[in-house]
Design an enzyme around this catalytic site. Structure first.
Site, PDB file in Angstrom:
ATOM      1  N   ARG A  54       4.721   0.932 -15.756  1.00  0.00           N
ATOM      2  CA  ARG A  54       3.936   2.222 -15.384  1.00  0.00           C
ATOM      3  C   ARG A  54       4.512   2.593 -14.203  1.00  0.00           C
ATOM      4  NH1 ARG A  54       3.770   0.347 -10.834  1.00  0.00           N
ATOM      5  NH2 ARG A  54       2.492   1.975 -10.393  1.00  0.00           N
ATOM      6  N   GLY A  55       3.999   3.755 -13.896  1.00  0.00           N
ATOM      7  CA  GLY A  55       4.385   4.340 -12.391  1.00  0.00           C
ATOM      8  C   GLY A  55       5.431   5.547 -13.142  1.00  0.00           C
ATOM      9  N   ALA A  56       5.371   6.851 -12.708  1.00  0.00           N
ATOM     10  CA  ALA A  56       5.874   8.085 -13.468  1.00  0.00           C
ATOM     11  C   ALA A  56       7.425   7.922 -13.556  1.00  0.00           C
ATOM     12  CB  ALA A  56       5.559   9.266 -12.586  1.00  0.00           C
ATOM     13  N   ARG A  98       0.824   8.289 -22.632  1.00  0.00           N
ATOM     14  CA  ARG A  98      -0.111   8.627 -21.400  1.00  0.00           C
ATOM     15  C   ARG A  98       0.129  10.193 -21.111  1.00  0.00           C
ATOM     16  NH1 ARG A  98       0.541   4.432 -16.856  1.00  0.00           N
ATOM     17  NH2 ARG A  98      -1.517   5.322 -16.397  1.00  0.00           N
ATOM     18  N   GLN A 211      -3.120  -1.795  -8.693  1.00  0.00           N
ATOM     19  CA  GLN A 211      -1.665  -1.385  -8.443  1.00  0.00           C
ATOM     20  C   GLN A 211      -1.043  -2.020  -6.984  1.00  0.00           C
ATOM     21  OE1 GLN A 211      -3.377   0.592 -10.339  1.00  0.00           O
ATOM     22  NE2 GLN A 211      -2.513   1.455 -11.914  1.00  0.00           N
ATOM     23  N   ASP A 252       2.315  11.575  -9.974  1.00  0.00           N
ATOM     24  CA  ASP A 252       2.651  11.483 -11.502  1.00  0.00           C
ATOM     25  C   ASP A 252       2.975  13.177 -12.102  1.00  0.00           C
ATOM     26  OD1 ASP A 252       2.058   8.896 -12.748  1.00  0.00           O
ATOM     27  OD2 ASP A 252       0.979   9.134 -10.815  1.00  0.00           O
ATOM     28  N   ASN A 262      -1.865  12.170  -8.660  1.00  0.00           N
ATOM     29  CA  ASN A 262      -1.523  10.835  -8.284  1.00  0.00           C
ATOM     30  C   ASN A 262      -2.967   9.855  -8.641  1.00  0.00           C
ATOM     31  OD1 ASN A 262       0.310   8.828  -7.465  1.00  0.00           O
ATOM     32  ND2 ASN A 262      -0.754   8.579  -5.701  1.00  0.00           N
ATOM     33  N   LYS A 263      -2.584   8.724  -8.542  1.00  0.00           N
ATOM     34  CA  LYS A 263      -3.629   7.451  -8.864  1.00  0.00           C
ATOM     35  C   LYS A 263      -5.003   7.849  -8.235  1.00  0.00           C
ATOM     36  CE  LYS A 263      -3.231   5.065 -10.965  1.00  0.00           C
ATOM     37  NZ  LYS A 263      -3.461   5.061 -12.363  1.00  0.00           N
TER      38      LYS A 263
HETATM   39  O1  MRU Z   1      -1.266   4.277 -13.734  1.00  0.00           O
HETATM   40  P1  MRU Z   1      -0.124   3.950 -12.986  1.00  0.00           P
HETATM   41  O2  MRU Z   1       0.075   2.605 -12.556  1.00  0.00           O
HETATM   42  O3  MRU Z   1       1.150   4.501 -13.945  1.00  0.00           O
HETATM   43  O4  MRU Z   1      -0.142   4.982 -11.799  1.00  0.00           O
HETATM   44  C1  MRU Z   1       1.030   5.279 -10.814  1.00  0.00           C
HETATM   45  C2  MRU Z   1       0.479   6.169  -9.997  1.00  0.00           C
HETATM   46  O5  MRU Z   1      -0.228   6.664  -9.847  1.00  0.00           O
HETATM   47  C3  MRU Z   1       1.730   6.225  -9.025  1.00  0.00           C
HETATM   48  O6  MRU Z   1       1.320   6.388  -7.611  1.00  0.00           O
HETATM   49  C4  MRU Z   1       2.692   7.298  -9.248  1.00  0.00           C
HETATM   50  O7  MRU Z   1       3.228   6.892 -10.498  1.00  0.00           O
HETATM   51  C5  MRU Z   1       3.631   7.587  -8.399  1.00  0.00           C
HETATM   52  S1  MRU Z   1       4.806   6.586  -8.329  1.00  0.00           S
HETATM   53  C6  MRU Z   1       5.932   6.805  -9.680  1.00  0.00           C
END
Ligand code: MRU
Length: 372
Positions: A54-56, A98, A211, A252, A262-263
């Site tokens: 996970r993470g962009a 996603r 996370q 993201d 973002n999250k």
């Molecule tokens: O749901 P996730 O864990 O994929 O969300 C990740 C985030 O929101 C990060 O802050 C985001 O991807 C930036 S870092 C790549």
């Protein structure tokens, strides 16, 4: 980054078998370090959807390797639908995993463009492997450069702190686990720590999937960076008391006008930072810009995940990962994965090319080739 004394990326081609992609299955961190082997595009789609990765940045790199595996699968069944049809199907499958991280469709489109240049299926497989590796290498290098540009910001703050720790607050995990290496928001923190600057990180736990408390705290601990885990709703209180010098988060998807997805919870931290004059930076490689969008609130797709993620919590108990029910079974729950912080609340964007303001004029100045 290093785990113990061994250097790891988050995803790589298995040494000795190029038909296998290996990755760190992040569902088991921080309590177990599990390496998963992925051999088909279907398995990679599952790994993205169910957040093994996970993470962009890492979602993008995983999609790149997913298209490579799809090319191998297409080469193995030439009698089935044409290679390009099979790849178009694989592309749709990956994109459907996603919705919010733009790196996913960016990587899939880049693969489709390059693979199409192949005159035969073996050339297409070779192009797919080369492109997947380029996406991963670029991701790591751009994050390393974000670290260097962000380090200058931390150095400026350090000059005012006369040797006292620089307190950085971050939300979710925008570390090396969210990319291929180095991370975005964490890269300046690692660079500052490695250069001897006293940094301390407030790590927002980031419910519902934690996370922050699971992944960011683990990363910082592995690297020896002082940090403190906080409940998400503690950030404003710390800012009011001057305990936060700087906020750095990831994204993201960031629009051409500087609106940042973002999250979930990032927007509230941006509001608190604005109210307390705390600099609020967003770190991102250019692969996380959506050059076609301007109004983030209206245009960025926001993922909604299962209510169970909110109503339950998971963790480690007597040597195994377990889930426990927190909320009453009958109570409904809503689980939005991301929110949008308008550009006006963002002090600056830290990219691989340098720092710019979160507005179209400044972003175009740093990325003139995107000025279509
Ligand atoms: O749901 P996730 O864990 O994929 O969300 C990740 C985030 O929101 C990060 O802050 C985001 O991807 C930036 S870092 C790549």
């Amino acid at each position: 980054m290093n785990v113990g004394d061994q250097h790891f990326r988050t995803i790589w081609i298995k040494p000795g078998d190029e038909r296998v992609v290996q990755l760190i299955d992040q569902r088991f961190l921080p309590h177990r370090f599990v390496i998963e082997e992925v051999c088909t595009v279907e398995q990679m789609a599952t790994a993205i959807r169910e957040m093994h990765v996970r993470g962009a940045g890492l979602i993008g790199a995983s999609a790149g390797y997913g298209m490579y595996l799809a090319a191998i699968q297409a080469a193995a069944r030439p009698a089935a639908a044409g290679v390009d049809e099979q790849l178009a199907c694989a592309a749709a499958q990956l994109k459907a995993t996603r919705p919010t991280a733009v790196n996913l469709s960016w990587a899939v489109e880049r693969q489709l463009r390059n693979i199409a240049k192949g005159k035969n299926v073996m050339e297409k497989v070779a192009l797919a492997l080369r492109t997947a590796r380029s996406i991963a290498d670029e991701d790591a290098e751009h994050c390393r450069m974000i670290g260097q540009h962000g380090l200058k910001l931390i150095r400026q703050l350090a000059r005012k702190k006369a040797g006292k720790p620089i307190n950085v607050l971050t939300h979710c995990n925008a570390g090396w686990l969210a990319f291929v290496d180095y991370g975005s928001a964490t890269a300046p923190i690692y660079a500052a720590h490695d250069s001897g600057l006293p940094v301390h990180v407030w790590v927002a736990e980031t419910r519902p999937r934690n996370q922050g408390s699971k992944l960011t705290a683990w990363e910082l601990g592995e690297h020896g960076v002082p940090h403190t885990i906080i409940a998400d709703s503690t950030a404003g209180h710390l800012m009011q008391r001057g305990a936060v010098d700087l906020v750095i988060v990831g994204t993201d998807r960031t629009t051409l006008s500087g609106d940042v997805a973002n999250k979930i919870g990032t927007y509230l931290k941006a509001l608190a930072a604005k109210d307390n004059n705390v600099p609020f930076y967003v770190a991102l490689p250019s692969s996380s810009f959506d050059w076609k969008l301007r109004d983030g609130l209206k245009e960025i797709p926001i993922e909604e995940r299962s209510a169970e993620e909110v109503k339950q919590a998971d963790g480690w108990f007597e040597g195994q990962q377990i889930e426990v029910r927190v909320a009453p079974e009958r109570s409904p729950a809503a689980n939005y994965g991301f929110d949008v912080t308008p550009g006006q609340l963002v002090t600056g964007l830290i990219t691989e090319r340098g720092v710019c303001e979160a507005n179209e004029k400044s972003i175009r100045a740093l990325f003139p080739e995107q000025a279509s």
